[in-house]
Write a protein that holds these residues in place. Structure first.
Motif, PDB file in Angstrom:
ATOM      1  N   ASP A 197     -17.521 -16.838  11.186  1.00  0.00           N
ATOM      2  CA  ASP A 197     -16.328 -16.052  10.368  1.00  0.00           C
ATOM      3  C   ASP A 197     -14.932 -16.959  10.179  1.00  0.00           C
ATOM      4  N   HIS A 198     -14.732 -18.030  10.824  1.00  0.00           N
ATOM      5  CA  HIS A 198     -13.461 -18.766  10.657  1.00  0.00           C
ATOM      6  C   HIS A 198     -13.589 -20.022   9.971  1.00  0.00           C
ATOM      7  N   LEU A 199     -14.951 -20.577  10.078  1.00  0.00           N
ATOM      8  CA  LEU A 199     -15.038 -21.944   9.618  1.00  0.00           C
ATOM      9  C   LEU A 199     -16.171 -22.275   8.501  1.00  0.00           C
ATOM     10  N   ALA A 200     -17.280 -21.459   8.584  1.00  0.00           N
ATOM     11  CA  ALA A 200     -18.582 -21.753   8.059  1.00  0.00           C
ATOM     12  C   ALA A 200     -18.593 -21.219   6.522  1.00  0.00           C
ATOM     13  N   GLY A 201     -17.668 -21.635   5.510  1.00  0.00           N
ATOM     14  CA  GLY A 201     -17.552 -21.371   4.097  1.00  0.00           C
ATOM     15  C   GLY A 201     -18.104 -22.503   3.429  1.00  0.00           C
ATOM     16  N   GLY A 202     -18.538 -21.961   2.162  1.00  0.00           N
ATOM     17  CA  GLY A 202     -18.964 -22.849   0.914  1.00  0.00           C
ATOM     18  C   GLY A 202     -20.548 -23.407   0.966  1.00  0.00           C
ATOM     19  N   SER A 203     -20.602 -24.202   0.101  1.00  0.00           N
ATOM     20  CA  SER A 203     -21.935 -25.096  -0.181  1.00  0.00           C
ATOM     21  C   SER A 203     -22.296 -25.772   1.039  1.00  0.00           C
TER      22      SER A 203
ATOM     23  N   SER B 162     -36.748 -36.207  12.959  1.00  0.00           N
ATOM     24  CA  SER B 162     -37.373 -35.369  13.600  1.00  0.00           C
ATOM     25  C   SER B 162     -36.737 -34.280  14.628  1.00  0.00           C
ATOM     26  N   ASP B 163     -35.828 -34.761  15.209  1.00  0.00           N
ATOM     27  CA  ASP B 163     -34.953 -33.872  16.243  1.00  0.00           C
ATOM     28  C   ASP B 163     -33.567 -33.741  16.067  1.00  0.00           C
ATOM     29  N   GLU B 164     -33.003 -34.363  14.776  1.00  0.00           N
ATOM     30  CA  GLU B 164     -31.654 -34.241  14.547  1.00  0.00           C
ATOM     31  C   GLU B 164     -31.191 -33.828  13.414  1.00  0.00           C
ATOM     32  N   LEU B 165     -30.263 -32.962  12.985  1.00  0.00           N
ATOM     33  CA  LEU B 165     -29.807 -32.553  11.712  1.00  0.00           C
ATOM     34  C   LEU B 165     -28.370 -32.600  11.753  1.00  0.00           C
ATOM     35  N   ILE B 166     -27.795 -33.108  10.777  1.00  0.00           N
ATOM     36  CA  ILE B 166     -26.420 -33.054  10.548  1.00  0.00           C
ATOM     37  C   ILE B 166     -26.095 -32.478   9.067  1.00  0.00           C
ATOM     38  N   PHE B 167     -25.388 -31.356   9.021  1.00  0.00           N
ATOM     39  CA  PHE B 167     -24.847 -30.847   7.662  1.00  0.00           C
ATOM     40  C   PHE B 167     -23.525 -30.504   7.720  1.00  0.00           C
ATOM     41  N   VAL B 168     -22.869 -30.690   6.542  1.00  0.00           N
ATOM     42  CA  VAL B 168     -21.632 -30.080   6.331  1.00  0.00           C
ATOM     43  C   VAL B 168     -21.530 -28.833   5.399  1.00  0.00           C
ATOM     44  N   ARG B 169     -20.593 -27.789   6.047  1.00  0.00           N
ATOM     45  CA  ARG B 169     -20.148 -26.566   4.894  1.00  0.00           C
ATOM     46  C   ARG B 169     -18.984 -27.237   4.236  1.00  0.00           C
ATOM     47  N   ASN B 170     -18.874 -27.095   2.929  1.00  0.00           N
ATOM     48  CA  ASN B 170     -17.779 -27.784   2.040  1.00  0.00           C
ATOM     49  C   ASN B 170     -16.776 -26.959   2.049  1.00  0.00           C
ATOM     50  N   GLY B 171     -16.619 -25.627   2.525  1.00  0.00           N
ATOM     51  CA  GLY B 171     -15.533 -24.747   2.674  1.00  0.00           C
ATOM     52  C   GLY B 171     -15.644 -23.910   1.396  1.00  0.00           C
ATOM     53  N   ASP B 172     -14.503 -22.815   1.289  1.00  0.00           N
ATOM     54  CA  ASP B 172     -14.203 -21.962   0.310  1.00  0.00           C
ATOM     55  C   ASP B 172     -12.896 -21.527   0.411  1.00  0.00           C
ATOM     56  N   SER B 173     -12.398 -20.606  -0.336  1.00  0.00           N
ATOM     57  CA  SER B 173     -10.941 -20.109  -0.420  1.00  0.00           C
ATOM     58  C   SER B 173     -10.695 -19.347   0.956  1.00  0.00           C
ATOM     59  N   LYS B 174     -11.540 -18.922   1.715  1.00  0.00           N
ATOM     60  CA  LYS B 174     -11.182 -18.136   3.133  1.00  0.00           C
ATOM     61  C   LYS B 174     -11.362 -19.288   4.152  1.00  0.00           C
ATOM     62  N   ARG B 175     -12.558 -20.106   4.350  1.00  0.00           N
ATOM     63  CA  ARG B 175     -12.918 -20.677   5.308  1.00  0.00           C
ATOM     64  C   ARG B 175     -12.909 -22.439   4.995  1.00  0.00           C
TER      65      ARG B 175
ATOM     66  N   GLY C 111     -14.784 -25.070   6.091  1.00  0.00           N
ATOM     67  CA  GLY C 111     -15.937 -25.660   6.235  1.00  0.00           C
ATOM     68  C   GLY C 111     -16.055 -26.310   7.521  1.00  0.00           C
ATOM     69  N   LEU C 112     -17.099 -27.060   7.778  1.00  0.00           N
ATOM     70  CA  LEU C 112     -17.563 -27.582   9.088  1.00  0.00           C
ATOM     71  C   LEU C 112     -18.576 -28.764   9.088  1.00  0.00           C
TER      72      LEU C 112
END
Length: 461
Positions: free
Chosen positions: A360-366, A374-387, A389-390
């Motif tokens: 609710d506080h960080l996970a905004g945007g594309s 096989s066992d690792e995943l790293i992704f970026v949320r790019n943010g929006d007007s309210k949050r 990103g992370l």
């Protein structure tokens, strides 16, 4: 309306006997309509004896503190199996636990009065209530001669105690209008939604079932088994009554799910994502998940605003490595649902509360996927007007891992690890070109290692 409810206001309301039919305040974090987190407030075969509405009511203050935006409740009407029914065999839509029939007054979950008290309590805390709508079929009718099948069928609903929405063989398929519709379920009499009588009593009037649920405070809708009838039914229901809605279209065909969603106006549960998460997190096959995300193999990757994501529900619970799955749906796009038993019984509640806060506080945007194997995943949320990103780092391995990753969105910034899974307070500085070395703990929940870390700008919240 104020964004937050003071503890004093909440306590005064709960003590008060005054009925409230509409929310008096906003939820603690995100509203349901803004993509807030949903609690599925039941599981298959919850305890009987009419205690469940009171059980949910007792949980609401804690769920409010956690940031839950809405609760999805089980089908509230009297079922054919009476006090044993989970509500998916509806007999009398207008009996919410106040008429003696099918061997009981209360439903499995309780009385109408207890249901209304639970809804009013949820509203006092700014939490919306999502009703489970089962309108593909009915059950528990009496035998009558049916000239369309040339046999006796269980289609006589003339004796419902409420006296509302009586029905006979003409209100089911086959009838004089058509043989069938999109699907039947379990051999139950299949409601003929094309008939004006059935429309009137289900949604298309002020004395309909939908109107009745609205009158006791229901805010939103979860439609059961929507494969069984046309999307136009849900569309017309929403045209009449509005509200947030999601349909259970249990299929892995993304085109079919989205066609239904666009035709109905509702969201859909992302079953394709659910099965890909099982492949990824239970079988250390993260490339299968990434391939689906990058090539349109999930609802959330095609249209995240139509996707309701989940790790388990009352019908299916096949994902065993649930912590990375919840870390994924609560930091990725889509609107997440938390399963009651995962939250209340099986998983670390503090970890789920932390992920709700992050959602609710960080996970905004594309989303941009920056690394996977096989066992690792790293992704970026790019943010929006309210949050803002992370960065989420999921590690299914048995040891702590770290990688240099390129995250230009955070170039030149201090970033903080918001889960505490690395032990203590951890800040990093992203260099001016966008590179940073990040770590994620091993995945070993039995020993307090949950296999993910989540990063965002220092000082949020």
């Amino acid at each position: 309306m104020k964004k937050f409810v003071t503890l004093l206001t909440v306590l005064l309301f709960v003590v008060s006997t005054a009925a409230v039919s509409q929310p008096t305040s906003a939820t603690k974090y995100l509203e349901l309509e803004e993509g807030g987190v949903i609690m599925q407030a039941f599981y298959w075969d919850v305890p009987g004896g009419g205690i469940w509405w009171d059980t949910i009511r007792s949980k609401i203050p804690e769920w409010y503190q956690a940031g839950i935006s809405a609760i999805w409740i089980p089908p509230a009407s009297k079922g054919a199996s009476g006090g044993y029914s989970m509500g998916y065999d509806p007999y009398d839509f207008f009996d919410l636990g106040e008429y003696y029939q099918k061997g009981t007054v209360e439903t499995r979950f309780g009385s109408k009065a207890e249901l209304v008290r639970m809804i009013n309590t949820a509203h006092a805390y700014g939490i919306k209530v999502i009703a489970d709508i089962v309108i593909n079929h009915r059950a528990g009718g009496d035998l009558e001669w049916n000239p369309f099948t040339n046999s006796y069928t269980w289609t006589d609903f003339s004796k419902v105690a409420s006296g509302k929405y009586t029905a006979n063989y003409l209100d089911f398929h086959p009838n004089e209008v058509k043989c069938c519709d999109e699907g039947t379920f379990g051999g139950y009499p299949d409601i003929a939604h094309e008939k004006s009588w059935d429309q009137h009593w289900l949604w298309a009037s002020d004395e309909s079932y939908a109107a009745y649920l609205r009158s006791i405070g229901v805010d939103a809708w979860r439609f059961d088994y929507v494969k069984g009838y046309g999307a136009w039914v849900v569309k017309d229901w929403l045209n009449w009554w509005g509200g947030w809605a999601v349909g259970e279209y249990w299929d892995t065909n993304v085109d079919a799910l989205l066609n239904w969603a666009y035709s109905s106006g509702a969201k859909v549960f992302d079953f394709p994502l659910y099965y890909k998460m099982d492949e990824a997190f239970d079988n250390t096959n993260i490339p299968a998940l990434v391939d689906a995300l990058q090539n349109g193999g999930t609802v959330v990757s095609r249209d995240p605003f139509k996707a309701v994501t989940f790790v388990a529900n009352h019908d299916t619970d096949i994902i065993w490595n649930k912590y990375p799955a919840y870390a994924f749906i609560l930091t990725y796009e889509g609107q997440p649902v938390i399963f009651y038993r995962d939250y209340e019984e099986w998983l670390n509640k503090d970890k789920l509360n932390n992920l709700i806060w992050i959602h609710d506080h960080l996970a905004g945007g594309s989303t941009s996927i920056v690394y996977y194997d096989s066992d690792e995943l790293i992704f970026v949320r790019n943010g929006d007007s309210k949050r803002p990103g992370l960065i989420t780092y999921i590690n299914l391995g048995s040891s702590r891992l770290g990688r240099w990753v390129y995250v230009p969105k955070f170039a030149g910034s201090c970033i903080h690890e918001y889960t505490g899974n690395l032990g203590g307070w951890v800040d990093k500085y992203v260099d001016s070109s966008g590179w940073v070395y990040l770590e994620a703990p091993a995945y070993d929940p039995a020993n307090g290692q949950y296999g993910y870390s989540v990063w965002s700008y220092c000082g949020v919240g």
